[in-house]
Design a protein around this motif. Sequence first.
Motif: not given
Length: 159
Positions: A74-77, A84-87, A103-106, A110-112
């Motif tokens: 997934g895509q997280f920040e 905020w940083h893209a992750a 953090f947030r799932n952007s 669903d992210g892991e």
Amino acid sequence: MNMPLKSPTSSSPYLVTPGEGPVYHAFGEESRFHLTGQQTGGRLTMWTAITPPNGGPPPHRHAREDEWFVVRKGQFEFFLNGQWHAAPPGTTVYLPRGCVHTFRNSGDRDGELLISTSPSGFETYFAECADVFNQPGPPDMEAIAAISDRHGIEFVQPA
């Protein structure tokens, strides 16, 4: 198959196969615990968090634990150092105790995250919070705040 410990306060080799370990639902996430303080002699806790789109905890800091993350799917920040940083998948994030973070799932699925804390104890925190979140009706946030306080977790508004 789990390999037993010599004693609950000393660490010895331990193997956890897929599907073993407690699973808790709190803060809108599913947390699958792989290693707890019982297996690691209190040294660390490790779990997988399944986070829905737009999910993630409020900004907070830990008084007791260092925490690190590996974005697996997934895509997280991540919010750290005031921004905020893209992750994307493969990103590793280290957060020493005392720093404000979240953090947030952007993404749109669903992210892991693979998450570890040192020393251990987060398994107890999540178990207590899950008991509150899994009661009928909206969660009792005063109870969550009291549990968080007992575990040295402070929810904050970032500056």
